[in-house]
Every structure is written in structure tokens, then in C-alpha cells.
Design a protein around this motif. Structure first.
Motif, PDB file in Angstrom:
ATOM      1  N   TYR A  76       0.821  -1.199   0.000  1.00 50.95           N
ATOM      2  CA  TYR A  76       0.000   0.000   0.000  1.00 50.95           C
ATOM      3  C   TYR A  76       0.858   1.254   0.000  1.00 50.95           C
ATOM      4  O   TYR A  76       0.527   2.251  -0.640  1.00 50.95           O
ATOM      5  CB  TYR A  76      -0.928  -0.009   1.217  1.00 50.95           C
ATOM      6  N   GLN A  77       1.985   1.192   0.713  1.00 48.48           N
ATOM      7  CA  GLN A  77       2.873   2.350   0.734  1.00 48.48           C
ATOM      8  C   GLN A  77       3.429   2.617  -0.654  1.00 48.48           C
ATOM      9  O   GLN A  77       3.529   3.758  -1.093  1.00 48.48           O
ATOM     10  CB  GLN A  77       4.014   2.093   1.714  1.00 48.48           C
ATOM     11  N   GLU A  78       3.799   1.540  -1.374  1.00 45.14           N
ATOM     12  CA  GLU A  78       4.317   1.706  -2.730  1.00 45.14           C
ATOM     13  C   GLU A  78       3.249   2.249  -3.661  1.00 45.14           C
ATOM     14  O   GLU A  78       3.513   3.070  -4.518  1.00 45.14           O
ATOM     15  CB  GLU A  78       4.838   0.357  -3.235  1.00 45.14           C
ATOM     16  N   GLU A  79       1.984   1.780  -3.474  1.00 41.68           N
ATOM     17  CA  GLU A  79       0.915   2.223  -4.360  1.00 41.68           C
ATOM     18  C   GLU A  79       0.528   3.674  -4.095  1.00 41.68           C
ATOM     19  O   GLU A  79      -0.033   4.333  -4.948  1.00 41.68           O
ATOM     20  CB  GLU A  79      -0.300   1.313  -4.168  1.00 41.68           C
ATOM     21  N   GLU A  80       0.809   4.170  -2.912  1.00 48.55           N
ATOM     22  CA  GLU A  80       0.377   5.506  -2.544  1.00 48.55           C
ATOM     23  C   GLU A  80       1.496   6.530  -2.632  1.00 48.55           C
ATOM     24  O   GLU A  80       1.462   7.562  -1.975  1.00 48.55           O
ATOM     25  CB  GLU A  80      -0.184   5.477  -1.110  1.00 48.55           C
ATOM     26  N   ILE A  81       2.524   6.259  -3.427  1.00 49.09           N
ATOM     27  CA  ILE A  81       3.603   7.226  -3.616  1.00 49.09           C
ATOM     28  C   ILE A  81       3.034   8.469  -4.282  1.00 49.09           C
ATOM     29  O   ILE A  81       2.366   8.385  -5.310  1.00 49.09           O
ATOM     30  CB  ILE A  81       4.721   6.628  -4.496  1.00 49.09           C
ATOM     31  N   PRO A  82       3.267   9.658  -3.701  1.00 50.26           N
ATOM     32  CA  PRO A  82       2.740  10.894  -4.301  1.00 50.26           C
ATOM     33  C   PRO A  82       3.260  11.081  -5.725  1.00 50.26           C
ATOM     34  O   PRO A  82       4.389  10.702  -6.041  1.00 50.26           O
ATOM     35  CB  PRO A  82       3.284  11.981  -3.369  1.00 50.26           C
ATOM     36  N   LYS A  83       2.420  11.668  -6.546  1.00 46.67           N
ATOM     37  CA  LYS A  83       2.806  11.854  -7.947  1.00 46.67           C
ATOM     38  C   LYS A  83       4.015  12.767  -8.075  1.00 46.67           C
ATOM     39  O   LYS A  83       4.848  12.585  -8.971  1.00 46.67           O
ATOM     40  CB  LYS A  83       1.628  12.440  -8.735  1.00 46.67           C
ATOM     41  N   ALA A  84       4.125  13.746  -7.174  1.00 50.16           N
ATOM     42  CA  ALA A  84       5.279  14.648  -7.216  1.00 50.16           C
ATOM     43  C   ALA A  84       6.578  13.869  -7.028  1.00 50.16           C
ATOM     44  O   ALA A  84       7.598  14.157  -7.676  1.00 50.16           O
ATOM     45  CB  ALA A  84       5.148  15.716  -6.138  1.00 50.16           C
ATOM     46  N   LYS A  85       6.541  12.857  -6.151  1.00 44.56           N
ATOM     47  CA  LYS A  85       7.735  12.039  -5.924  1.00 44.56           C
ATOM     48  C   LYS A  85       8.039  11.179  -7.136  1.00 44.56           C
ATOM     49  O   LYS A  85       9.206  10.979  -7.493  1.00 44.56           O
ATOM     50  CB  LYS A  85       7.535  11.169  -4.686  1.00 44.56           C
ATOM     51  N   LEU A  86       7.002  10.660  -7.783  1.00 48.77           N
ATOM     52  CA  LEU A  86       7.208   9.872  -8.993  1.00 48.77           C
ATOM     53  C   LEU A  86       7.805  10.726 -10.111  1.00 48.77           C
ATOM     54  O   LEU A  86       8.670  10.265 -10.863  1.00 48.77           O
ATOM     55  CB  LEU A  86       5.884   9.261  -9.458  1.00 48.77           C
ATOM     56  N   ILE A  87       7.345  11.965 -10.218  1.00 51.88           N
ATOM     57  CA  ILE A  87       7.888  12.877 -11.231  1.00 51.88           C
ATOM     58  C   ILE A  87       9.358  13.163 -10.945  1.00 51.88           C
ATOM     59  O   ILE A  87      10.187  13.202 -11.859  1.00 51.88           O
ATOM     60  CB  ILE A  87       7.076  14.192 -11.264  1.00 51.88           C
ATOM     61  N   TRP A  88       9.683  13.349  -9.664  1.00 50.57           N
ATOM     62  CA  TRP A  88      11.078  13.592  -9.274  1.00 50.57           C
ATOM     63  C   TRP A  88      11.949  12.398  -9.664  1.00 50.57           C
ATOM     64  O   TRP A  88      13.058  12.564 -10.180  1.00 50.57           O
ATOM     65  CB  TRP A  88      11.158  13.863  -7.781  1.00 50.57           C
ATOM     66  N   ARG A  89      11.437  11.189  -9.423  1.00 48.00           N
ATOM     67  CA  ARG A  89      12.184  10.001  -9.808  1.00 48.00           C
ATOM     68  C   ARG A  89      12.339   9.906 -11.314  1.00 48.00           C
ATOM     69  O   ARG A  89      13.392   9.485 -11.833  1.00 48.00           O
ATOM     70  CB  ARG A  89      11.469   8.743  -9.302  1.00 48.00           C
ATOM     71  N   ALA A  90      11.295  10.289 -12.044  1.00 47.63           N
ATOM     72  CA  ALA A  90      11.339  10.207 -13.507  1.00 47.63           C
ATOM     73  C   ALA A  90      12.354  11.193 -14.093  1.00 47.63           C
ATOM     74  O   ALA A  90      13.037  10.887 -15.066  1.00 47.63           O
ATOM     75  CB  ALA A  90       9.957  10.476 -14.088  1.00 47.63           C
ATOM     76  N   ILE A  91      12.455  12.371 -13.478  1.00 50.94           N
ATOM     77  CA  ILE A  91      13.403  13.379 -13.958  1.00 50.94           C
ATOM     78  C   ILE A  91      14.838  12.911 -13.783  1.00 50.94           C
ATOM     79  O   ILE A  91      15.714  13.199 -14.598  1.00 50.94           O
ATOM     80  CB  ILE A  91      13.174  14.718 -13.232  1.00 50.94           C
ATOM     81  N   LYS A  92      15.095  12.186 -12.683  1.00 47.10           N
ATOM     82  CA  LYS A  92      16.431  11.627 -12.398  1.00 47.10           C
ATOM     83  C   LYS A  92      17.497  12.714 -12.368  1.00 47.10           C
ATOM     84  O   LYS A  92      18.585  12.566 -12.958  1.00 47.10           O
ATOM     85  CB  LYS A  92      16.802  10.574 -13.451  1.00 47.10           C
ATOM     86  N   LEU A  93      17.198  13.805 -11.679  1.00 50.15           N
ATOM     87  CA  LEU A  93      18.119  14.939 -11.660  1.00 50.15           C
ATOM     88  C   LEU A  93      19.522  14.567 -11.189  1.00 50.15           C
ATOM     89  O   LEU A  93      20.508  15.023 -11.797  1.00 50.15           O
ATOM     90  CB  LEU A  93      17.535  16.054 -10.789  1.00 50.15           C
ATOM     91  N   PRO A  94      19.688  13.756 -10.124  1.00 51.16           N
ATOM     92  CA  PRO A  94      21.057  13.419  -9.713  1.00 51.16           C
ATOM     93  C   PRO A  94      21.861  12.711 -10.799  1.00 51.16           C
ATOM     94  O   PRO A  94      23.090  12.831 -10.845  1.00 51.16           O
ATOM     95  CB  PRO A  94      20.837  12.496  -8.494  1.00 51.16           C
ATOM     96  N   ILE A  95      21.165  11.971 -11.682  1.00 52.20           N
ATOM     97  CA  ILE A  95      21.873  11.217 -12.721  1.00 52.20           C
ATOM     98  C   ILE A  95      22.568  12.155 -13.710  1.00 52.20           C
ATOM     99  O   ILE A  95      23.514  11.747 -14.400  1.00 52.20           O
ATOM    100  CB  ILE A  95      20.889  10.281 -13.461  1.00 52.20           C
ATOM    101  N   TYR A  96      22.143  13.414 -13.764  1.00 50.70           N
ATOM    102  CA  TYR A  96      22.752  14.345 -14.720  1.00 50.70           C
ATOM    103  C   TYR A  96      24.182  14.713 -14.350  1.00 50.70           C
ATOM    104  O   TYR A  96      24.855  15.416 -15.104  1.00 50.70           O
ATOM    105  CB  TYR A  96      21.881  15.592 -14.877  1.00 50.70           C
ATOM    106  N   SER A  97      24.638  14.231 -13.196  1.00 49.70           N
ATOM    107  CA  SER A  97      26.057  14.409 -12.865  1.00 49.70           C
ATOM    108  C   SER A  97      26.943  13.680 -13.871  1.00 49.70           C
ATOM    109  O   SER A  97      28.114  14.042 -14.048  1.00 49.70           O
ATOM    110  CB  SER A  97      26.344  13.893 -11.451  1.00 49.70           C
ATOM    111  N   VAL A  98      26.393  12.656 -14.547  1.00 48.42           N
ATOM    112  CA  VAL A  98      27.183  11.944 -15.552  1.00 48.42           C
ATOM    113  C   VAL A  98      27.460  12.823 -16.766  1.00 48.42           C
ATOM    114  O   VAL A  98      28.351  12.508 -17.571  1.00 48.42           O
ATOM    115  CB  VAL A  98      26.492  10.632 -15.990  1.00 48.42           C
ATOM    116  N   ALA A  99      26.713  13.921 -16.908  1.00 48.08           N
ATOM    117  CA  ALA A  99      27.015  14.907 -17.951  1.00 48.08           C
ATOM    118  C   ALA A  99      28.024  15.926 -17.438  1.00 48.08           C
ATOM    119  O   ALA A  99      28.906  16.382 -18.177  1.00 48.08           O
ATOM    120  CB  ALA A  99      25.743  15.616 -18.396  1.00 48.08           C
ATOM    121  N   LEU A 100      27.910  16.284 -16.175  1.00 48.89           N
ATOM    122  CA  LEU A 100      28.755  17.329 -15.594  1.00 48.89           C
ATOM    123  C   LEU A 100      30.189  16.865 -15.338  1.00 48.89           C
ATOM    124  O   LEU A 100      31.146  17.600 -15.627  1.00 48.89           O
ATOM    125  CB  LEU A 100      28.126  17.812 -14.288  1.00 48.89           C
ATOM    126  N   ILE A 101      30.359  15.653 -14.812  1.00 47.38           N
ATOM    127  CA  ILE A 101      31.689  15.217 -14.370  1.00 47.38           C
ATOM    128  C   ILE A 101      32.681  15.025 -15.522  1.00 47.38           C
ATOM    129  O   ILE A 101      33.807  15.546 -15.456  1.00 47.38           O
ATOM    130  CB  ILE A 101      31.569  13.941 -13.508  1.00 47.38           C
TER     131      ILE A 101
END
Length: 381
Positions: A76-101
Motif C-alpha cells: 500500500y505504501q508503494e501504491e500511494e507514492i505521491p505523484k510529485a515524488k514519482l515525477i522527481w524520480r522520472a526526472i532523475k536529476l542526480p543522474i545528470y552528474s554523468v554529464a557534468l563530471i
């Protein structure tokens, strides 16, 4: 048949005997196993006749998941993840360090050799690199959706926006804009070597995930990632950011090559750890990543020894003076982070809910190691 506790059933009714229930296995969205109990038509009809109208309104006709209270809470906790959090995961902002480094390490290497830092060119390259990473992320979601690998992945961009075509169009647009920026900068620098290296890096990204190749499904994702972000991209950025009207050709020394190897190692470690919580789903669609072949226990062993190899290489490069002393010292300051990643993966490799974070911890190691390496080159100047 697995034994279950009937007191966990909500809005249901008690069977007369265990044979009145049909049990079949089912996988949840985060690859945990559970049992689905479905009422057989005969039992349901018989029970409905014996119950009054008020009680029958509470009967649940659909499947019921039987798990322990703790596991049910996780579902139930997994099913009730807020959409804002799912969007944050989809954006994968931390992964963009592979462009910066790779870009920053290449810039600091060029600064060490020439004393130049071309800020405008750096800004153009970082924007172009971000667009290329956006293409990689979006197209990866699209093609994993096509194969079914992301069918139950809630943070998939395709699942979030509900449009495969829209996600693919955005991916292609990002690729065209990113390649245009890289090509324009390479032509401005008049450096054919950089153009060829960047083209090779982008080609690695294409054959990694795009049809008809999809080499990531054959377990070749990590070697391709290593080559693309390490020797290809880091070296290309070094050549582009060291070019000026006076200097068109920088040497491809052992220092440049060793630095690109270190960047490639930390980048491919992120990709490797991102598959720990996806083993069941990858196997189901025929995606034979290294972790599918090895299993999570041996995968944790690989992570531990990869990190040890990373710092052993750093020690060797420092001892032989291939890397300046400040680089070696600065990078060794990140050793506690490397040990932390290794210990975390070794401890939680079987727990999908926790090992999910391993890739983000690898991103921290990658970013800190790359920044330390870059600062070392600047100090050595």
C-alpha cells in the motif's frame, strides 16, 4: 499451497474448506512475490445464497493479495507514492552528474595543460550534454516500455504522461538539439579528433538501448557506458576546452587517459547498481543484465571489488606520478564514501525497497570523486 491467515482478509468471508480457494502466484510492481486468492464460481454462488443482502454488499469479487501485515503495508505504501515524488524520480536529476563530471574533468585537464578556461564554450557543452542525457533517459523509458521491462515501473516517463509518442518525440528533439550544440562547438574549435570521439560516445548510447541493437539486453550496457563517458567523452571535452586560436592540438597523454578511466569506472558503477532492484523484471522480459546473470549476492561482491580496484588504480597513478599529487590526495578523501557504498550494497542487496537507493549513493561517489579529481588538477596548476 501456501498457508495463509484468513484474519488478514478484509470484507470477505470464510470458506468451508481450503479447496474452495484457488491460489496463484503473482508479482507486484516492485518485484516482491505474493499470492493471489480468487474465489471459484461455485463457492462464490453457494456463499452468496447463504448470506443476507447486507453482508453480500461487502463481498469483494476481485482478487485478494494475501501477505503478512508488514508486507501488505509495503504494498500500500508503494501504491500511494505521491505523484510529485514519482515525477522527481522520472526526472532523475542526480543522474545528470554523468554529464557534468566528464566535462568538468576534461576542462580541468585542459586548464592544467594550457591555463585556459573557456567559460562560454563550457556552458554550451554542458547544456548540450544535458540534452544528450535527456535523450538517453527518455528513449530508454520508451524502448523499455515497448519490451515490457517498464510495464509496472510507476516512475517511467511513458507511464506518467500516458503517451509513448510524446516521450519519443521529446527524446528525439533533445538528441537533435544536443548534437547540434556539440557539433557547433567542435567546428568552432576545428578539432576533428573531438568530433570523432563525441560521435563514438553518442553511438555507444544508441546501440545501448535503441532497436535493433539493444545491447543492454545482452549485458553490454556497462562496457558501453564506461567507454562513452570515460575515454570518449572526457577526452573529447579536454580537447575542446583546451583549444584556442594559438593551440589547436593538445597531447593525448597518459594523464588524460588515466583520468578518463577513473571517470568511466565511477559512471558504469551507477548503471550496474541501478539494476539490483530490477532483477526479476529484467529476467521476465529477457533483459540479461550483468546482475541477472550474476545474481545480487555476487553482484554485491563485484561492487566491492570494483570500488577497491578504483582506489587501487588511483594509488598506482599517483605513485607513478601519472596524476599530480593533489589529485591523488583529493580523491582519496572520498574513500569513506566508497566504503559506505560497498557496505550498503553488501548488506541490502536482497532488499528491493532499500537497494533501490544504491544507484543514488553511487551518484554521490561519482560526483564527489569527479569534483575531487578536477580540483586536484586546478591546484596542481
Amino acid at each position: 499451497m501456501n498457508l495463509v491467515s484468513l484474519c488478514n482478509l478484509n470484507h470477505g468471508f470464510l470458506p468451508n474448506k481450503s479447496t474452495d480457494l484457488f491460489v496463484k502466484p503473482r508479482f507486484t510492481s516492485f518485484h516482491s512475490r505474493g499470492d493471489v486468492i480468487t474465489r471459484l464460481p461455485l463457492f462464490y454462488s453457494k456463499a452468496r445464497k447463504n448470506l443476507n443482502a447486507k453482508t453480500s454488499k461487502n463481498l469483494r469479487v476481485g482478487p485478494i493479495f494475501l501477505k503478512s501485515y508488514e508486507d501488505t503495508a509495503k504494498v500500500y505504501q508503494e501504491e500511494e507514492i505521491p505523484k510529485a515524488k514519482l515525477i522527481w524520480r522520472a526526472i532523475k536529476l542526480p543522474i545528470y552528474s554523468v554529464a557534468l563530471i566528464p566535462l568538468t574533468v576534461g576542462a580541468s585537464l585542459a586548464y592544467l595543460e594550457t591555463g585556459l578556461f573557456l567559460a562560454r564554450r563550457y556552458a554550451t557543452l554542458i547544456l548540450s550534454s544535458i540534452l544528450i542525457i535527456t535523450w538517453l533517459n527518455l528513449s530508454n523509458d520508451v524502448y523499455d516500455f515497448d519490451t515490457g521491462a517498464d510495464k509496472n515501473k510507476k516512475e517511467s516517463v511513458v507511464n506518467l504522461v500516458g503517451s509513448r509518442g510524446g516521450a519519443l518525440a521529446a527524446a528525439i528533439t533533445s538528441l537533435v538539439l544536443g548534437v547540434s550544440g556539440l557539433a557547433w562547438t567542435s567546428l568552432l574549435a576545428s578539432n576533428i579528433r573531438a568530433i570523432l570521439l563525441l560521435a563514438s560516445a553518442i553511438l555507444c548510447g544508441y546501440v545501448y538501448q535503441c532497436p535493433p541493437f539493444r545491447l543492454s539486453y545482452q549485458g553490454l550496457g556497462e562496457p558501453l557506458c564506461f567507454a562513452a563517458f570515460g575515454p570518449f567523452a572526457t577526452t573529447a571535452f579536454y580537447l575542446l576546452l583546451g583549444s584556442s586560436s594559438e593551440m589547436r592540438h593538445l597531447p593525448l597523454s597518459s594523464r588524460v587517459f588515466s583520468s578518463s578511466l577513473l571517470v568511466g569506472f565511477t559512471t558504469s558503477l551507477i548503471l550496474f547498481c541501478s539494476h539490483f532492484h530490477q532483477v526479476d523484471g529484467d529476467l521476465a522480459v529477457g533483459k540479461f543484465s550483468p546482475l541477472v546473470r550474476l545474481g545480487t549476492e555476487r553482484g554485491a561482491f563485484v561492487v566491492k571489488w570494483t570500488i577497491r580496484l578504483l582506489y587501487s588504480m588511483l594509488f598506482f597513478f599517483g605513485l607513478t606520478k601519472i596524476l599530480p599529487l593533489p589529485c591523488t590526495l583529493m580523491c582519496f578523501l572520498t574513500l569513506p564514501v566508497g566504503n559506505w557504498v560497498s557496505s550498503y550494497v553488501e548488506k541490502h542487496h536482497k532488499e528491493n525497497e532499500k537497494i533501490f537507493m544504491a544507484k543514488y549513493y553511487c551518484v554521490r561517489l561519482h560526483a564527489l570523486f569527479g569534483v575531487a579529481l578536477s580540483l586536484g588538477f586546478v591546484i596542481a596548476r
